[in-house]
Design a protein around this motif. Sequence first.
Motif, mmCIF file in Angstrom:
data_model
loop_
_atom_site.group_PDB
_atom_site.id
_atom_site.type_symbol
_atom_site.label_atom_id
_atom_site.label_comp_id
_atom_site.label_asym_id
_atom_site.label_seq_id
_atom_site.Cartn_x
_atom_site.Cartn_y
_atom_site.Cartn_z
ATOM 1 N N THR A 232 6.032 50.633 6.858
ATOM 2 C CA THR A 232 6.419 49.153 7.329
ATOM 3 C C THR A 232 5.336 48.079 6.961
ATOM 4 O O THR A 232 5.628 46.793 7.043
ATOM 5 C CB THR A 232 6.414 49.108 8.776
ATOM 6 N N ASP A 233 4.324 48.581 6.656
ATOM 7 C CA ASP A 233 3.119 47.535 6.220
ATOM 8 C C ASP A 233 3.236 46.965 4.725
ATOM 9 O O ASP A 233 2.629 45.765 4.491
ATOM 10 C CB ASP A 233 1.567 48.007 6.152
ATOM 11 N N PRO A 235 6.401 46.500 2.869
ATOM 12 C CA PRO A 235 7.968 46.520 2.702
ATOM 13 C C PRO A 235 8.470 46.165 1.379
ATOM 14 O O PRO A 235 7.773 45.333 0.492
ATOM 15 C CB PRO A 235 8.623 45.243 3.835
ATOM 16 N N GLN A 256 10.057 40.421 7.946
ATOM 17 C CA GLN A 256 9.727 41.787 8.349
ATOM 18 C C GLN A 256 8.245 41.836 8.885
ATOM 19 O O GLN A 256 7.745 42.538 9.680
ATOM 20 C CB GLN A 256 10.015 42.767 7.334
ATOM 21 N N ARG A 257 7.350 41.090 8.141
ATOM 22 C CA ARG A 257 5.792 41.189 8.336
ATOM 23 C C ARG A 257 5.353 39.884 7.792
ATOM 24 O O ARG A 257 4.924 39.586 6.748
ATOM 25 C CB ARG A 257 5.159 42.296 7.174
#
Length: 355
Positions: A232-233, A235, A256-257
């Motif tokens: 997830t870091d 995407p 998302q981030r």
Amino acid sequence: MTQHPDPPATLADVARRAGVSPATVSRVLNGNYPVALDTAARVQRAVTELSYVVNGNARALAAATSDLVGIIVNDVADPFFGLIASGIQDETGGTDVLAIIGNTAGAPDRELRYLTLLRRQRARAVVLTGGTVDSPDHLRAVATQVSALVSAGTTVVLCGRPPLAGADHGPLAGVSTVDFDNRGGGQALTAHLIALGHRRIGYVAGPANRTTTKLRVLGHQDALKRHGLGGTDCPVVSGDFSRGTGESATAELLRQRPDLTAIVAGNDTIALGVCAYLRSQGRTVPADVSVAGFDDLPFSADAVPALTTVRLPLIEAGRTAGRLALGRQLPPPGGIFPVPAELVVRASTAPVRGI
């Protein structure tokens, strides 16, 4: 019982006996294209053993229809394909051939239709450029069409796409491939960002079903895995190879981030959209977010800031494809001509703040 004489040997029979393509047999018999000495000797030996006689009418017909070179592209308006096509036409422009461009708009059925039409026109050569749909069924259909073209005496060159697989799962016989190192370039680009201290790296990919996209993303992931990064870091969002995708995909990546420090784009056009969206949100490139592209298209050095990217020598690759298509250059060992990808570091990437 009446004994019927064996039918006369054909050019295809000679090709099978010599273990070469029909196009190579034609080159040896015509004597106007460079062919390796040992290959020429095998062809001449097969001609003698089979008592092959050139059909004058067939040769005249072939000569009358051998002035067409088909260049198949995904998007003629995309500089990536325009530069490759320009390189090919650099080689064909001073000859007695007519080079035409077939624009598929990324549609696999249109690609197959162009191959059929070029076969009907007894094209002298066909150059398929750029990536293709990463579908086993489509790749088999293309391989079938290409095999038919080669058997009919057409020279086929792939430029910027992976080699086609034959029935033995090796590279399809009789086809030359000018193969871009998309995976290696993707790995070098992401490794560069990691070396600058980036650990939260987003990726805006092109169409998920294209071979070019797949290879560039795989290279990106290779570099992440090597350094224990990903998940997830880091995407990934897919779209098409357009500026609009760069803008919309960047919005999704930041949703998302929000703490991403770098974004890799699947090509330079996407990268322009990434930069535009970041500016619209008050983020500075590269102080807040580093951005990198791929291809090194002509505008990349003039962007503000100038884009860090991966350089592919597109015009020279096209010229190589053109020489192979016209028989001015011998096919490479194994049929594959590798084209290296070069990392070009410019102002759009910088160390993470505080590093």
